[in-house]
Scaffold this active site. Structure first.
Site, PDB file in Angstrom:
ATOM      1  N   ARG A 184       0.850  -1.194   0.000  1.00 48.66           N
ATOM      2  CA  ARG A 184       0.000   0.000   0.000  1.00 48.66           C
ATOM      3  C   ARG A 184       0.883   1.239   0.000  1.00 48.66           C
ATOM      4  NH1 ARG A 184      -3.581  -2.425  -1.602  1.00 48.66           N
ATOM      5  NH2 ARG A 184      -5.659  -2.754  -0.757  1.00 48.66           N
ATOM      6  N   HIS A 202      -0.969   0.566  -9.686  1.00 51.59           N
ATOM      7  CA  HIS A 202      -1.699  -0.265  -8.712  1.00 51.59           C
ATOM      8  C   HIS A 202      -2.388  -1.432  -9.422  1.00 51.59           C
ATOM      9  CE1 HIS A 202      -3.916  -0.456  -4.610  1.00 51.59           C
ATOM     10  NE2 HIS A 202      -3.845  -1.665  -5.164  1.00 51.59           N
TER      11      HIS A 202
HETATM   12  P1  NDP Z   1      -2.129 -11.284   4.803  1.00 49.32           P
HETATM   13  O1  NDP Z   1      -3.013 -10.723   5.836  1.00 49.32           O
HETATM   14  O2  NDP Z   1      -2.340 -12.708   4.366  1.00 49.32           O
HETATM   15  O3  NDP Z   1      -0.608 -11.180   5.265  1.00 49.32           O
HETATM   16  C1  NDP Z   1      -0.103 -10.043   5.862  1.00 49.32           C
HETATM   17  C2  NDP Z   1       1.295 -10.344   6.386  1.00 49.32           C
HETATM   18  O4  NDP Z   1       1.825  -9.141   6.940  1.00 49.32           O
HETATM   19  C3  NDP Z   1       1.287 -11.392   7.503  1.00 49.32           C
HETATM   20  O5  NDP Z   1       2.414 -12.220   7.388  1.00 49.32           O
HETATM   21  C4  NDP Z   1       1.386 -10.539   8.770  1.00 49.32           C
HETATM   22  O6  NDP Z   1       2.004 -11.193   9.863  1.00 49.32           O
HETATM   23  C5  NDP Z   1       2.269  -9.410   8.265  1.00 49.32           C
HETATM   24  N1  NDP Z   1       2.111  -8.227   9.114  1.00 49.32           N
HETATM   25  C6  NDP Z   1       1.015  -7.471   9.301  1.00 49.32           C
HETATM   26  N2  NDP Z   1       1.268  -6.492  10.188  1.00 49.32           N
HETATM   27  C7  NDP Z   1       2.543  -6.652  10.558  1.00 49.32           C
HETATM   28  C8  NDP Z   1       3.377  -5.969  11.473  1.00 49.32           C
HETATM   29  N3  NDP Z   1       2.941  -4.916  12.192  1.00 49.32           N
HETATM   30  N4  NDP Z   1       4.638  -6.398  11.632  1.00 49.32           N
HETATM   31  C9  NDP Z   1       5.089  -7.468  10.927  1.00 49.32           C
HETATM   32  N5  NDP Z   1       4.353  -8.157  10.037  1.00 49.32           N
HETATM   33  C10 NDP Z   1       3.098  -7.751   9.872  1.00 49.32           C
HETATM   34  O7  NDP Z   1      -2.213 -10.312   3.546  1.00 49.32           O
HETATM   35  P2  NDP Z   1      -1.958 -10.650   2.014  1.00 49.32           P
HETATM   36  O8  NDP Z   1      -0.643 -11.314   1.894  1.00 49.32           O
HETATM   37  O9  NDP Z   1      -3.145 -11.300   1.422  1.00 49.32           O
HETATM   38  O10 NDP Z   1      -1.900  -9.169   1.388  1.00 49.32           O
HETATM   39  C11 NDP Z   1      -0.937  -8.231   1.823  1.00 49.32           C
HETATM   40  C12 NDP Z   1      -1.275  -6.851   1.293  1.00 49.32           C
HETATM   41  O11 NDP Z   1      -0.983  -6.765  -0.103  1.00 49.32           O
HETATM   42  C13 NDP Z   1      -2.740  -6.428   1.363  1.00 49.32           C
HETATM   43  O12 NDP Z   1      -3.097  -6.000   2.656  1.00 49.32           O
HETATM   44  C14 NDP Z   1      -2.796  -5.288   0.365  1.00 49.32           C
HETATM   45  O13 NDP Z   1      -2.499  -4.070   1.005  1.00 49.32           O
HETATM   46  C15 NDP Z   1      -1.681  -5.632  -0.629  1.00 49.32           C
HETATM   47  N6  NDP Z   1      -2.201  -5.970  -1.952  1.00 49.32           N
HETATM   48  C16 NDP Z   1      -1.828  -5.196  -3.015  1.00 49.32           C
HETATM   49  C17 NDP Z   1      -2.260  -5.495  -4.274  1.00 49.32           C
HETATM   50  C18 NDP Z   1      -1.779  -4.732  -5.450  1.00 49.32           C
HETATM   51  O14 NDP Z   1      -2.276  -4.942  -6.574  1.00 49.32           O
HETATM   52  N7  NDP Z   1      -0.808  -3.837  -5.294  1.00 49.32           N
HETATM   53  C19 NDP Z   1      -3.159  -6.620  -4.540  1.00 49.32           C
HETATM   54  C20 NDP Z   1      -3.466  -7.388  -3.354  1.00 49.32           C
HETATM   55  C21 NDP Z   1      -3.010  -7.058  -2.119  1.00 49.32           C
HETATM   56  P3  NDP Z   1       1.281 -12.449  10.582  1.00 49.32           P
HETATM   57  O15 NDP Z   1       1.321 -13.550   9.543  1.00 49.32           O
HETATM   58  O16 NDP Z   1       2.127 -12.743  11.734  1.00 49.32           O
HETATM   59  O17 NDP Z   1      -0.118 -12.017  10.888  1.00 49.32           O
HETATM   60  C1  OXD Z   2      -6.039  -5.470  -3.117  1.00 49.23           C
HETATM   61  C2  OXD Z   2      -5.602  -4.527  -4.132  1.00 49.23           C
HETATM   62  O1  OXD Z   2      -5.881  -5.181  -1.930  1.00 49.23           O
HETATM   63  O2  OXD Z   2      -5.964  -4.705  -5.326  1.00 49.23           O
HETATM   64  O3  OXD Z   2      -6.530  -6.560  -3.476  1.00 49.23           O
HETATM   65  O4  OXD Z   2      -4.853  -3.601  -3.841  1.00 49.23           O
END
Ligand code: NDP
Ligand code: OXD
Length: 318
Positions: free
Chosen positions: A233, A281
């Site tokens: 993000r 994005h």
């Molecule tokens: P998940 O919720 O599956 O994974 C998030 C990961 O981040 C987990 O491993 C979590 O740790 C870790 N995390 C969260 N907060 C912290 C913190 N404070 N410190 C350390 N680690 C942290 O999310 P996804 O993998 O499905 O997606 C990740 C992000 O990708 C989405 O939230 C979105 O913002 C972005 N995204 C962007 C897209 C794009 O087109 N650019 C498309 C899709 C998603 P833990 O496992 O321990 O909970």
């Molecule tokens: C998502 C994105 O969060 O597209 O899936 O950014």
């Protein structure tokens, strides 16, 4: 039994018609309503399938039972203080995960294989072949080992990179060195040549990609300087710090799919910076067919008494 469909996205994948058609074909007994239609009969709406809905809209539906976010990240929804306290389900979908892994692997490889250098050489008709390090000499670090980060980590380690990941809670993954928590961040960064950000935007992660973090990345890598790729993000990054870090040599390059303001304003210096790659994005688009099918399957399972999957933990913010 109606489903509200509200989408406010800028990419072509967010056009309303394919979503509406797909939901209608998968849920023939559930009227699919756009906001004006839903507001005419608000008591009938039990489900909402949304991407960046206008704030307050969901609060006007008194019998709403489940909110389905049509993307993986829920930060935009959670900003709405009127968001009803019903289960909020996010996207976890193999199609979306594969798209993200393509993006991450492609941009890691572009840095690893010094692609910008060869584009510049070609423009000047220069034939010069510098030493090419092996993938095994390059350390990739993934901030976030969730649904998306884990898949990218797995593919990158299979290609041969030294891969590590950082998460909130402890993890274990074959072939991937796992760090976690505040104490794990510094050692994770110190061994990272190419940093990939795939954490959600929460109060804890906002602004994490800032100068102090860039200065903590490895400086002894075979690529000469560290690189960053942010597909998480825009709120994770401090864009002024990225520009300073590129200009003073702290970073060798930045690939950014997400921005503090989207669409990226035309006057942003990121557009023209020679060491920045901008993408709009679209690292991992939500595809109407893949995602609407998952939502429809969940709705039918929910009505058959099954537990909802991929419900967001609002206290954690993801
Ligand atoms: P998940 O919720 O599956 O994974 C998030 C990961 O981040 C987990 O491993 C979590 O740790 C870790 N995390 C969260 N907060 C912290 C913190 N404070 N410190 C350390 N680690 C942290 O999310 P996804 O993998 O499905 O997606 C990740 C992000 O990708 C989405 O939230 C979105 O913002 C972005 N995204 C962007 C897209 C794009 O087109 N650019 C498309 C899709 C998603 P833990 O496992 O321990 O909970
Ligand atoms: C998502 C994105 O969060 O597209 O899936 O950014």
């Amino acid at each position: 039994m109606s489903l509200l469909l509200e989408i406010n996205g800028s990419g072509d994948n967010w056009g309303i018609a394919p979503w509406r058609d797909r939901f209608a074909s998968r849920l023939p007994r559930h009227p699919i309503l756009l906001p004006d239609e839903a507001l005419a009969t608000p008591a009938q709406v039990r489900y909402a399938a949304v991407w960046k809905p206008r704030p307050g809209l969901l609060a006007s539906l008194p019998n709403l039972e489940v909110i389905f976010n049509l993307g993986a990240g829920v930060d935009a929804l959670l900003k709405d203080e009127t968001l009803p306290n019903v289960p909020l389900v996010r996207v976890v979908n193999a199609d979306l995960t594969k798209r993200m892994t393509e993006y991450v692997v492609m941009h890691v490889l572009l840095y690893h294989r010094q692609h910008r250098r060869f584009v510049a050489q070609q423009a000047k008709r220069i034939w010069d072949a510098p030493e090419q390090p092996a993938a095994g000499d390059v350390r990739v670090g993934i901030l976030g080992l969730g649904e998306l980060g884990r898949d990218s980590a797995e593919v990158l380690q299979r290609i041969g990179f030294q891969v590590a990941g950082w998460s909130r809670s402890p993890k274990s993954m074959p072939g991937v060195t796992c760090f976690h928590g505040a104490d794990g961040l510094a050692p994770f960064l110190a061994r990272t040549d190419i940093l990939v950000a795939l954490v959600p935007l929460t109060p804890e992660t906002r602004g994490i990609l800032r100068m102090s973090l860039f200065k903590s990345l490895a400086r002894d890598g075979v690529l000469g300087k560290p690189f960053i790729i942010n597909a998480g993000r825009g709120g994770l990054q401090v864009e002024a710090d990225i520009l300073s870090a590129l200009d003073d040599g702290t970073l060798g390059g930045a690939t950014l799919d997400v921005f503090e303001t989207e669409p990226l304003p035309t006057e942003s210096p990121l557009w023209a910076h020679p060491l920045v790659t901008v993408t709009p994005h679209n690292a991992a688009d939500s595809s109407p067919s893949a995602i609407a099918d998952d939502v429809a399957t969940q709705i039918l399972a929910f009505e058959a008494g099954k537990t909802l999957k991929n419900v967001v933990d609002r206290t954690k913010g993801y």
